[in-house]
Design a protein around this motif. Sequence first.
Motif: not given
Length: 535
Positions: A404-406, A485-488, A503-504, A531-533
Amino acid sequence: MRAFAELFLELDRATGTNAKIAALADYFSSAGDADKIWAVALFSHRRPKRTVTTTQLRTWAAEAAGVPLWLFESSYHTVGDLAETIALLLPDAPQREPDDHGLADWIERVRALGPLDEEGKKAEVHRAWQSLDARGRFLFNKLLTGGFRVGVSEKIVVKALSRCTSLPENVVAHRLMGNWSPDGTTFSDLLSGERGGDADSRPYPFCLAHALDESPELLGQPSEWLAEWKWDGIRGQLVVRGGAHYLWSRGEELITAKFPEYLSLAGHLPDGTVLDGEILPWAEGRPLPFSLLQTRIGRKTVSKKHLSECPCVFVAYDLLEHGGRDLRESSLRERRAALEALADRIPPEAPFRLSEPVAFDDWAALRTERAGSRDRHCEGLMLKRLDSPYRTGRRRGDWWKWKVDALTVDAVMLYAQAGHGRRANLYSDYTFAVWDGDQLVPFAKAYSGLTDAEIGEVDAWIKRNTLERFGPVRSVRPELVMEIAFEGINASSRHKSGVALRFPRIARWRKDKKASEADTLAMLKKLLETDENGV
């Protein structure tokens, strides 16, 4: 050391893969076995343990060069490589003896420093420096520091060994896997596959995917492909042989002891089984944040508390060996059928999940599924050609990761530090901040994403707009805005901001934005909560 020094120089000068393969093949064809096994070890990240500290080396080198330590440190920050700085600053020995020792001999000299006291180590290091020319000193320093980077991947080493031994590349790659060291393995035993002690534990080389940057429609008919969720865990192989089980990470680290719950899973697998899959924190039918997994992989021992707070399952998506038979040349369709039959015999209470296919009739339907990846705590989708074998390494065409897009955030640069290697003279490592009220709070570091031209422009700006200096770090005027940009995103007690990014990297330089328009910590924390929920 002379032959290895010449190899190192050739590899450093080479700009193409073929030239590096040729240089390595020539070395492996002519060097002695003891030197060859250590060369393979060094290029596959099996380096001798450090026996001196970098602080000791800097102090001794400054003394030997007759320069104050501050000047040595300044030179080091300019050059960007400690081994090279020492080699450049040390004066030539007036009566240097010829170096007739091979690579293995010099490594033994490095290891022999371990039990000596500091004065003994210093004397031996000085003696070595005086016996070597500048190139030899550079490599000796590399062996001391452990920072052995020369742009040679294990794939290139495999190709070179295949060329000089006439063994197929996939055979060589498999024989280099596992928990071996030059202390207990000869070069001939390594390449013959007859090394003792770890044959049962040896994993297979991992098959890796390329990022899908084009439209999936270009891949052909959907019926030719298997789609699976791309989980955010640790890639691993679970090996069951000889009445024992072994868990390997993709980085060839044996991590069996960190996941004791897999002992019960191994008991349900027949001897001669190798599963490829994902080590995933999992509870109540859903994956847990990756940050919980990090609390386990960073520890030498795992307590009952860790097992309770971060239970893990093995999500299997490939079967590489069954009943002792190597299945890698079979098609994914055949391997998948065998994996499903095996999974049917594993009880539901075992820490095991079968990676389930994502059903789709056309690419548009799969694109819709992919859009909901984050709701499932996934990074996107994996696409695998059903008639493909399990290849070694990263090969285009068969496996694709369609992420998915970052996520992105606009942030203000606060600090900068010079890079390493070819960027040693440029400020290319940056610390970024977001607004918390009227204060800027640091939250991430990034050093990739800008072009060389942009790095040069930013470097010039940093030098004009430095506020303070802290050794190699400069604080700068809070004016430059970059899109990160980052993944999570995870909660973090180690950072003042309370968050940590996965991964910034820099997506673009926002010249169109003022610092006051950058994003806020409240926005990041809201993103963290979402993100956590999983909503």
